[in-house]
Structure formats: structure tokens, C-alpha cells
Scaffold this active site. Sequence first.
Site, PDB file in Angstrom:
ATOM      1  N   VAL A  41       0.852  -1.201   0.000  1.00 39.11           N
ATOM      2  CA  VAL A  41       0.000   0.000   0.000  1.00 39.11           C
ATOM      3  C   VAL A  41       0.881   1.242   0.000  1.00 39.11           C
ATOM      4  CG1 VAL A  41      -1.681   1.311   1.370  1.00 39.11           C
ATOM      5  CG2 VAL A  41      -1.895  -1.173   1.176  1.00 39.11           C
ATOM      6  N   ARG A  43       4.057   1.671  -1.096  1.00 40.84           N
ATOM      7  CA  ARG A  43       4.749   1.922  -2.379  1.00 40.84           C
ATOM      8  C   ARG A  43       3.754   2.290  -3.485  1.00 40.84           C
ATOM      9  NH1 ARG A  43       7.849  -2.349  -0.240  1.00 40.84           N
ATOM     10  NH2 ARG A  43       6.886  -4.018  -1.447  1.00 40.84           N
ATOM     11  N   ASP A  64      -1.790  -8.225  -4.302  1.00 40.36           N
ATOM     12  CA  ASP A  64      -0.629  -9.123  -4.220  1.00 40.36           C
ATOM     13  C   ASP A  64      -0.977 -10.366  -5.017  1.00 40.36           C
ATOM     14  OD1 ASP A  64       1.323 -10.967  -3.565  1.00 40.36           O
ATOM     15  OD2 ASP A  64       1.418 -10.381  -1.448  1.00 40.36           O
ATOM     16  N   TYR A 199      13.290 -18.499 -13.591  1.00 38.36           N
ATOM     17  CA  TYR A 199      12.668 -17.358 -14.277  1.00 38.36           C
ATOM     18  C   TYR A 199      12.284 -17.773 -15.704  1.00 38.36           C
ATOM     19  CZ  TYR A 199      12.099 -12.579 -16.082  1.00 38.36           C
ATOM     20  OH  TYR A 199      11.610 -11.423 -16.658  1.00 38.36           O
ATOM     21  N   SER A 202       9.238 -19.991 -15.579  1.00 39.21           N
ATOM     22  CA  SER A 202       8.015 -19.246 -15.241  1.00 39.21           C
ATOM     23  C   SER A 202       7.511 -18.455 -16.445  1.00 39.21           C
ATOM     24  CB  SER A 202       8.266 -18.316 -14.047  1.00 39.21           C
ATOM     25  OG  SER A 202       9.069 -17.196 -14.398  1.00 39.21           O
ATOM     26  N   LYS A 203       8.423 -17.890 -17.226  1.00 37.73           N
ATOM     27  CA  LYS A 203       8.003 -17.064 -18.365  1.00 37.73           C
ATOM     28  C   LYS A 203       7.586 -17.924 -19.565  1.00 37.73           C
ATOM     29  CE  LYS A 203       8.386 -12.965 -16.563  1.00 37.73           C
ATOM     30  NZ  LYS A 203       7.238 -12.055 -16.439  1.00 37.73           N
TER      31      LYS A 203
HETATM   32  N1  NAP Z   1      13.376  -5.249 -17.126  1.00 44.15           N
HETATM   33  C1  NAP Z   1      13.571  -6.083 -18.139  1.00 44.15           C
HETATM   34  O1  NAP Z   1      14.591  -6.033 -18.852  1.00 44.15           O
HETATM   35  C2  NAP Z   1      12.537  -7.145 -18.448  1.00 44.15           C
HETATM   36  C3  NAP Z   1      12.784  -7.991 -19.529  1.00 44.15           C
HETATM   37  C4  NAP Z   1      11.841  -8.960 -19.842  1.00 44.15           C
HETATM   38  C5  NAP Z   1      10.685  -9.070 -19.090  1.00 44.15           C
HETATM   39  N2  NAP Z   1      10.483  -8.234 -18.025  1.00 44.15           N
HETATM   40  C6  NAP Z   1       9.235  -8.374 -17.278  1.00 44.15           C
HETATM   41  O2  NAP Z   1       8.613  -7.107 -17.165  1.00 44.15           O
HETATM   42  C7  NAP Z   1       7.817  -7.063 -15.976  1.00 44.15           C
HETATM   43  C8  NAP Z   1       8.190  -5.845 -15.160  1.00 44.15           C
HETATM   44  O3  NAP Z   1       9.548  -5.976 -14.787  1.00 44.15           O
HETATM   45  P1  NAP Z   1      10.433  -4.765 -14.275  1.00 44.15           P
HETATM   46  O4  NAP Z   1      11.730  -4.868 -14.959  1.00 44.15           O
HETATM   47  O5  NAP Z   1       9.671  -3.501 -14.325  1.00 44.15           O
HETATM   48  O6  NAP Z   1      10.672  -5.238 -12.750  1.00 44.15           O
HETATM   49  P2  NAP Z   1      10.674  -4.448 -11.372  1.00 44.15           P
HETATM   50  O7  NAP Z   1      11.101  -3.046 -11.529  1.00 44.15           O
HETATM   51  O8  NAP Z   1      11.398  -5.352 -10.435  1.00 44.15           O
HETATM   52  O9  NAP Z   1       9.114  -4.434 -10.992  1.00 44.15           O
HETATM   53  C9  NAP Z   1       8.434  -5.611 -10.685  1.00 44.15           C
HETATM   54  C10 NAP Z   1       7.116  -5.227 -10.081  1.00 44.15           C
HETATM   55  O10 NAP Z   1       6.402  -6.431  -9.712  1.00 44.15           O
HETATM   56  C11 NAP Z   1       5.960  -6.276  -8.393  1.00 44.15           C
HETATM   57  N3  NAP Z   1       5.705  -7.530  -7.700  1.00 44.15           N
HETATM   58  C12 NAP Z   1       6.554  -8.509  -7.348  1.00 44.15           C
HETATM   59  N4  NAP Z   1       5.905  -9.468  -6.684  1.00 44.15           N
HETATM   60  C13 NAP Z   1       4.601  -9.090  -6.623  1.00 44.15           C
HETATM   61  C14 NAP Z   1       3.438  -9.657  -6.065  1.00 44.15           C
HETATM   62  N5  NAP Z   1       3.463 -10.820  -5.389  1.00 44.15           N
HETATM   63  N6  NAP Z   1       2.260  -9.007  -6.203  1.00 44.15           N
HETATM   64  C15 NAP Z   1       2.208  -7.823  -6.852  1.00 44.15           C
HETATM   65  N7  NAP Z   1       3.283  -7.221  -7.379  1.00 44.15           N
HETATM   66  C16 NAP Z   1       4.472  -7.861  -7.267  1.00 44.15           C
HETATM   67  C17 NAP Z   1       7.037  -5.460  -7.699  1.00 44.15           C
HETATM   68  O11 NAP Z   1       6.557  -4.922  -6.494  1.00 44.15           O
HETATM   69  P3  NAP Z   1       7.568  -4.563  -5.256  1.00 44.15           P
HETATM   70  O12 NAP Z   1       8.143  -3.217  -5.527  1.00 44.15           O
HETATM   71  O13 NAP Z   1       6.621  -4.600  -4.091  1.00 44.15           O
HETATM   72  O14 NAP Z   1       8.606  -5.646  -5.201  1.00 44.15           O
HETATM   73  C18 NAP Z   1       7.264  -4.412  -8.778  1.00 44.15           C
HETATM   74  O15 NAP Z   1       6.266  -3.432  -8.722  1.00 44.15           O
HETATM   75  C19 NAP Z   1       8.056  -8.385 -15.270  1.00 44.15           C
HETATM   76  O16 NAP Z   1       7.042  -9.284 -15.634  1.00 44.15           O
HETATM   77  C20 NAP Z   1       9.390  -8.838 -15.840  1.00 44.15           C
HETATM   78  O17 NAP Z   1       9.569 -10.235 -15.752  1.00 44.15           O
HETATM   79  C21 NAP Z   1      11.378  -7.271 -17.692  1.00 44.15           C
END
Ligand code: NAP
Length: 292
Positions: A41, A43, A64, A199, A202-203
Site C-alpha cells: 500500500v 509503495r 498481491d 525465471y 516461469s516465463k
Molecule cells: N526489465 C527487463 O529487462 C525485463 C525484460 C523482460 C521481461 N520483463 C518483465 O517485465 C515485468 C516488469 O519488470 P520490471 O523490470 O519492471 O521489474 P521491477 O522493476 O522489479 O518491478 C516488478 C514489479 O512487480 C511487483 N511484484 C513482485 N511481486 C509481486 C506480487 N506478489 N504481487 C504484486 N506485485 C508484485 C514489484 O513490487 P515490489 O516493488 O513490491 O517488489 C514491482 O512493482 C516483469 O514481468 C518482468 O519479468 C522485464
Amino acid sequence: MSTPRIFVVTGANKGIGLATVKALCEAVGSESIVYLTARSVERGTKAVEDLAKSGLKPRFHPLDVDDASSIETFATFLKKEYGGLDVLVNNAAIGYKEDAPEPYGVQAEHTVRVNYFGLQAVCNALFPLLRPHARVVNVSSSVGHLSWVNGEELRRQLADPALTVEQLDNIMRDFVKAAAAEKKQHVQLGWRDVQYAPYVASKVGVSALTRIQQRMLDQDPREDIVVNHCHPGYVKTDSTGNKGVFTAERGAVCPTYLALLPPNVASPRGEYVWHDKVVLDWVNADLPHPGY
Ligand SMILES: NC(=O)c1ccc[n+]([C@@H]2O[C@H](COP(=O)([O-])OP(=O)(O)OC[C@H]3O[C@@H](n4cnc5c(N)ncnc54)[C@H](OP(=O)(O)O)[C@@H]3O)[C@@H](O)[C@H]2O)c1
């Protein structure tokens, strides 16, 4: 007054999720409502307050994706307040760093639980609320492409157009069990021998699930509901230790594009979309170079 269109982005307090909320708020105008959801909440509220400083007005709701009661509370709220949902961006995910101290089996179970089963639980709760012409975006990854699976038999199972959710769930559970075993037996199941195999699994699961979901939605009496999966690019966020090549705003381009696909779009539907909006065959395409 017409019913407002309702948009939901998961894991949106930072990174690509936050940038997607921002882009959606800028694109859709004041007659639509964009929900920035987050597990915290504090953040989530802070992110909404920060966006308000630029004149953007998303609303916050806790969500969540790893908590069944949180998901149910949110679904009940949407149903009561709006009677439905128009756009769902499943963005929330986790990934362990290379040097994470947790045992490998713990990493595997946690990663698959949040990224695959958590996303699926959100879909199970919210899909009944989707209105005709709804759009769903499952944020996958470059490593969610089938070419990241080595084993021929595993690839065949995942690519099978008749694959069911139950069979896919079992493939994910088998991965977790094997990764937790001594000598990382998931490699013998056909998964790659990389530290971040949880990872990857999962993806790949998220991407395989998307294809099944579109098949099911094509049989749904509600008109023209589309779900796609995408690779947002290699993006500078906390998850990459800020080592990506794109800004979060650039990373939000493809998820935002898929969230706003026009009514009755012929393609993409149930497809894997690269960060530049190009559709790639999930089963047979070679990934572009560089692969991010
Ligand atoms: N960045 C890249 O290069 C990249 C590449 C390919 C795919 N992706 C995908 O893009 C998406 C976003 O990634 P990002 O890079 O923006 O990552 P990020 O900055 O780490 O953000 C991840 C977000 O997911 C939230 N989260 C984690 N566990 C959660 C839960 N149980 N319930 C609700 N929210 C949760 C985190 O919240 P908290 O702040 O509370 O932890 C955060 O807001 C993801 O699906 C990632 O796998 C990213």
C-alpha cells in the site's frame, strides 16, 4: 453517462508497470479509470502521488498476485464498483539475482509460484469480469520464447495446440520438483542449464498459458476478447540491476500498444509480440539479434 473503461496493471509501483500506467493515463483520457495496483500500500500510494504531480490520475488498489485473498478482494471490488473490466496488464513478477543466497529449490518454487501461478490466479479471478473487446497483456520475456527450451519432447508438449492448463500446471510443478532435487534435475527434463532457469520456466509457462487462454476466449460468448504475451525489451529497472538498454518508458511501449488494440483487431491475438510490436512465431521463429 457511459460506463467508464476500467484498466488494471499489476506490479505497477515501479519499473515497466509504473511506466505502463503512466502511458495508459496519457492515452485514454479522463472518461477511463486506470488502476495502479501493487502489493505494498505504501509503495503503491506513493507511486500514485508521484504521478499526480504530473497531472495524471490513476487510482490505487492493493493487489498481491501471490495472495489468494488479496486477489479475491480486488475482484469483488471491481465487480461491485464497475461490474466489469476492460484491460488487464499482468506485469508483476520476480526474479532472483545470480548470487541470491536462497537454496535453488526455494528460488524455483517462489519464482514459478509468483510469476506463473500468481498470474494465472489473477486471470482466473478477473477473466469472468472481462467485457466484450477486453484486452489482456501477459508480460513475458525474451526467455519466455519456446526457443529457450532445449528438450525436444518438452518443446513438443509446450507447443501442442491441444495443451491444457492442467497439463501446463504439471509441467511447471515438475520443473520445480526437479530444480529442487540434487544435481538440478530440471536439465534432464529439457530445461536449460542456467542459473536463472526458474525465471525462464516461469516465463515460458506464462507464454504457453497465453496461447491456451486465447483458445478458450475464442470459444467464449463474449465478443472479441484478446490476450497476448510480450517481451518488453531489456529495460533499466530494479529487476535488471538497472543494466538494461531501454528506459522504463520504452519498455512500456509494447504492453501499452497491446492494451489499446482496437476492437476486432485481426492480429495479434494470442501471439508473442517483441518490444518493437513485431509478432514472432512463439514455436518456430528465431529470436532477433541481439536477443533483447
Ligand atoms: N526489465 C527487463 O529487462 C525485463 C525484460 C523482460 C521481461 N520483463 C518483465 O517485465 C515485468 C516488469 O519488470 P520490471 O523490470 O519492471 O521489474 P521491477 O522493476 O522489479 O518491478 C516488478 C514489479 O512487480 C511487483 N511484484 C513482485 N511481486 C509481486 C506480487 N506478489 N504481487 C504484486 N506485485 C508484485 C514489484 O513490487 P515490489 O516493488 O513490491 O517488489 C514491482 O512493482 C516483469 O514481468 C518482468 O519479468 C522485464
